[in-house]
Motif scaffolding. Structure first.
Motif, PDB file in Angstrom:
ATOM      1  N   TYR A  31     -77.514  -7.630  10.580  1.00 36.07           N
ATOM      2  CA  TYR A  31     -76.533  -6.674  11.111  1.00 36.07           C
ATOM      3  C   TYR A  31     -75.482  -6.338  10.048  1.00 36.07           C
ATOM      4  O   TYR A  31     -75.128  -5.174   9.862  1.00 36.07           O
ATOM      5  CB  TYR A  31     -75.842  -7.214  12.365  1.00 36.07           C
ATOM      6  N   ALA A  32     -74.968  -7.347   9.347  1.00 39.24           N
ATOM      7  CA  ALA A  32     -73.961  -7.098   8.302  1.00 39.24           C
ATOM      8  C   ALA A  32     -74.536  -6.190   7.221  1.00 39.24           C
ATOM      9  O   ALA A  32     -73.872  -5.249   6.770  1.00 39.24           O
ATOM     10  CB  ALA A  32     -73.482  -8.419   7.707  1.00 39.24           C
ATOM     11  N   GLY A  33     -75.757  -6.462   6.803  1.00 42.47           N
ATOM     12  CA  GLY A  33     -76.400  -5.622   5.798  1.00 42.47           C
ATOM     13  C   GLY A  33     -76.575  -4.200   6.283  1.00 42.47           C
ATOM     14  O   GLY A  33     -76.359  -3.242   5.538  1.00 42.47           O
ATOM     15  N   TYR A  34     -76.935  -4.049   7.554  1.00 41.21           N
ATOM     16  CA  TYR A  34     -77.139  -2.713   8.099  1.00 41.21           C
ATOM     17  C   TYR A  34     -75.831  -1.921   8.161  1.00 41.21           C
ATOM     18  O   TYR A  34     -75.807  -0.723   7.888  1.00 41.21           O
ATOM     19  CB  TYR A  34     -77.795  -2.793   9.476  1.00 41.21           C
ATOM     20  N   VAL A  35     -74.745  -2.582   8.502  1.00 46.11           N
ATOM     21  CA  VAL A  35     -73.441  -1.891   8.533  1.00 46.11           C
ATOM     22  C   VAL A  35     -73.104  -1.362   7.138  1.00 46.11           C
ATOM     23  O   VAL A  35     -72.725  -0.198   6.970  1.00 46.11           O
ATOM     24  CB  VAL A  35     -72.324  -2.820   9.054  1.00 46.11           C
ATOM     25  N   VAL A  36     -73.260  -2.212   6.127  1.00 43.80           N
ATOM     26  CA  VAL A  36     -72.953  -1.789   4.753  1.00 43.80           C
ATOM     27  C   VAL A  36     -73.893  -0.655   4.336  1.00 43.80           C
ATOM     28  O   VAL A  36     -73.455   0.349   3.770  1.00 43.80           O
ATOM     29  CB  VAL A  36     -73.033  -2.987   3.781  1.00 43.80           C
ATOM     30  N   LEU A  94     -65.042 -11.736  13.369  1.00 48.62           N
ATOM     31  CA  LEU A  94     -63.890 -11.412  12.528  1.00 48.62           C
ATOM     32  C   LEU A  94     -64.213 -11.647  11.049  1.00 48.62           C
ATOM     33  O   LEU A  94     -63.907 -10.815  10.200  1.00 48.62           O
ATOM     34  CB  LEU A  94     -62.672 -12.234  12.952  1.00 48.62           C
ATOM     35  N   ARG A  95     -64.854 -12.781  10.757  1.00 54.38           N
ATOM     36  CA  ARG A  95     -65.250 -13.055   9.366  1.00 54.38           C
ATOM     37  C   ARG A  95     -66.219 -11.992   8.858  1.00 54.38           C
ATOM     38  O   ARG A  95     -66.114 -11.549   7.709  1.00 54.38           O
ATOM     39  CB  ARG A  95     -65.860 -14.449   9.251  1.00 54.38           C
ATOM     40  N   LEU A  96     -67.157 -11.572   9.695  1.00 55.85           N
ATOM     41  CA  LEU A  96     -68.104 -10.531   9.290  1.00 55.85           C
ATOM     42  C   LEU A  96     -67.388  -9.215   9.014  1.00 55.85           C
ATOM     43  O   LEU A  96     -67.710  -8.512   8.057  1.00 55.85           O
ATOM     44  CB  LEU A  96     -69.185 -10.344  10.345  1.00 55.85           C
ATOM     45  N   HIS A  97     -66.411  -8.871   9.850  1.00 59.35           N
ATOM     46  CA  HIS A  97     -65.637  -7.642   9.609  1.00 59.35           C
ATOM     47  C   HIS A  97     -64.918  -7.723   8.265  1.00 59.35           C
ATOM     48  O   HIS A  97     -64.945  -6.765   7.486  1.00 59.35           O
ATOM     49  CB  HIS A  97     -64.621  -7.415  10.743  1.00 59.35           C
ATOM     50  N   HIS A  98     -64.267  -8.841   8.005  1.00 60.39           N
ATOM     51  CA  HIS A  98     -63.554  -8.997   6.737  1.00 60.39           C
ATOM     52  C   HIS A  98     -64.522  -8.957   5.564  1.00 60.39           C
ATOM     53  O   HIS A  98     -64.233  -8.334   4.534  1.00 60.39           O
ATOM     54  CB  HIS A  98     -62.746 -10.297   6.731  1.00 60.39           C
ATOM     55  N   LEU A  99     -65.637  -9.603   5.718  1.00 61.36           N
ATOM     56  CA  LEU A  99     -66.663  -9.606   4.682  1.00 61.36           C
ATOM     57  C   LEU A  99     -67.138  -8.188   4.388  1.00 61.36           C
ATOM     58  O   LEU A  99     -67.144  -7.749   3.231  1.00 61.36           O
ATOM     59  CB  LEU A  99     -67.839 -10.481   5.135  1.00 61.36           C
ATOM     60  N   VAL A 100     -67.528  -7.476   5.415  1.00 61.26           N
ATOM     61  CA  VAL A 100     -68.040  -6.116   5.247  1.00 61.26           C
ATOM     62  C   VAL A 100     -66.961  -5.204   4.667  1.00 61.26           C
ATOM     63  O   VAL A 100     -67.231  -4.411   3.755  1.00 61.26           O
ATOM     64  CB  VAL A 100     -68.585  -5.577   6.586  1.00 61.26           C
ATOM     65  N   ALA A 122     -73.891  -8.397   1.438  1.00 66.95           N
ATOM     66  CA  ALA A 122     -73.472  -8.549   2.835  1.00 66.95           C
ATOM     67  C   ALA A 122     -74.413  -9.511   3.558  1.00 66.95           C
ATOM     68  O   ALA A 122     -73.954 -10.411   4.271  1.00 66.95           O
ATOM     69  CB  ALA A 122     -73.447  -7.190   3.536  1.00 66.95           C
ATOM     70  N   ARG A 123     -75.707  -9.325   3.362  1.00 61.60           N
ATOM     71  CA  ARG A 123     -76.678 -10.213   4.023  1.00 61.60           C
ATOM     72  C   ARG A 123     -76.498 -11.657   3.560  1.00 61.60           C
ATOM     73  O   ARG A 123     -76.442 -12.576   4.380  1.00 61.60           O
ATOM     74  CB  ARG A 123     -78.094  -9.740   3.723  1.00 61.60           C
ATOM     75  N   ASN A 124     -76.436 -11.849   2.245  1.00 64.93           N
ATOM     76  CA  ASN A 124     -76.334 -13.201   1.703  1.00 64.93           C
ATOM     77  C   ASN A 124     -75.029 -13.873   2.087  1.00 64.93           C
ATOM     78  O   ASN A 124     -74.999 -15.060   2.416  1.00 64.93           O
ATOM     79  CB  ASN A 124     -76.490 -13.176   0.182  1.00 64.93           C
ATOM     80  N   SER A 125     -73.943 -13.119   2.046  1.00 69.68           N
ATOM     81  CA  SER A 125     -72.638 -13.698   2.392  1.00 69.68           C
ATOM     82  C   SER A 125     -72.566 -14.028   3.880  1.00 69.68           C
ATOM     83  O   SER A 125     -72.016 -15.062   4.253  1.00 69.68           O
ATOM     84  CB  SER A 125     -71.521 -12.729   2.015  1.00 69.68           C
ATOM     85  N   ALA A 126     -73.124 -13.168   4.720  1.00 72.63           N
ATOM     86  CA  ALA A 126     -73.136 -13.440   6.161  1.00 72.63           C
ATOM     87  C   ALA A 126     -73.990 -14.678   6.444  1.00 72.63           C
ATOM     88  O   ALA A 126     -73.619 -15.508   7.285  1.00 72.63           O
ATOM     89  CB  ALA A 126     -73.650 -12.239   6.936  1.00 72.63           C
ATOM     90  N   ALA A 127     -75.096 -14.817   5.734  1.00 68.54           N
ATOM     91  CA  ALA A 127     -75.941 -15.996   5.912  1.00 68.54           C
ATOM     92  C   ALA A 127     -75.186 -17.250   5.503  1.00 68.54           C
ATOM     93  O   ALA A 127     -75.258 -18.281   6.177  1.00 68.54           O
ATOM     94  CB  ALA A 127     -77.231 -15.852   5.122  1.00 68.54           C
ATOM     95  N   ALA A 128     -74.429 -17.155   4.422  1.00 71.42           N
ATOM     96  CA  ALA A 128     -73.653 -18.311   3.944  1.00 71.42           C
ATOM     97  C   ALA A 128     -72.561 -18.693   4.928  1.00 71.42           C
ATOM     98  O   ALA A 128     -72.210 -19.853   5.058  1.00 71.42           O
ATOM     99  CB  ALA A 128     -73.054 -18.016   2.573  1.00 71.42           C
TER     100      ALA A 128
END
Length: 131
Positions: A31-36, A94-100, A122-128
């Motif tokens: 999902y994070a990767g798709y948003v980016v 919230l962390r995903l929003h900040h990350l993205v 985005a994908r790798n950071s969200a996974a981490a």
């Protein structure tokens, strides 16, 4: 203006169906990767959102409606995240929003590493994060 931008940048329902089939461990990063990916496909609109947020920091007349709109979107994301059974709850979203947001700011302005793939980051950071 934000409502118009978000309407144009809305996710593709078929893609969301594909993402919904992923297990919880893969879903957050996907999902994070798709948003980016979606936002970088329309960089002018993504920059406009950043500009709106900056203007909101300077102008209370912009801050009030934009803040309410962004918070409502965040709450919808939390609800989606929870209904999908994804781990971490509100804090993870919230962390995903900040990350993205950070990845997008870097990708849309002056990149720290021009060789880095923002979607993969985005994908790798969200996974981490475990999201």
């Amino acid at each position: 203006m934000a409502q118009r931008i978000f309407a144009v940048l809305a996710p593709d329902s078929r893609r969301l169906e594909e993402l919904a089939s992923l297990d919880a461990a893969e879903a957050g990063p996907a999902y994070a990767g798709y948003v980016v990916e979606r936002l970088l496909a329309r960089p002018v609109l993504a920059r406009a959102l950043i500009e709106l947020r900056l203007e909101a920091a300077r102008n209370p007349e912009v801050a009030e409606p934009l803040g309410a709109f962004l918070r409502a979107g965040f709450e919808a994301d939390v609800e989606f995240h929870n209904s999908r059974g994804l781990p971490g709850g509100r804090d993870a979203v919230l962390r995903l929003h900040h990350l993205v947001n950070g990845i997008l700011l870097d990708a849309l302005t002056i990149r720290l590493d021009s060789t880095a793939d923002p979607v993969a980051q985005a994908r790798n950071s969200a996974a981490a994060l475990g999201s």
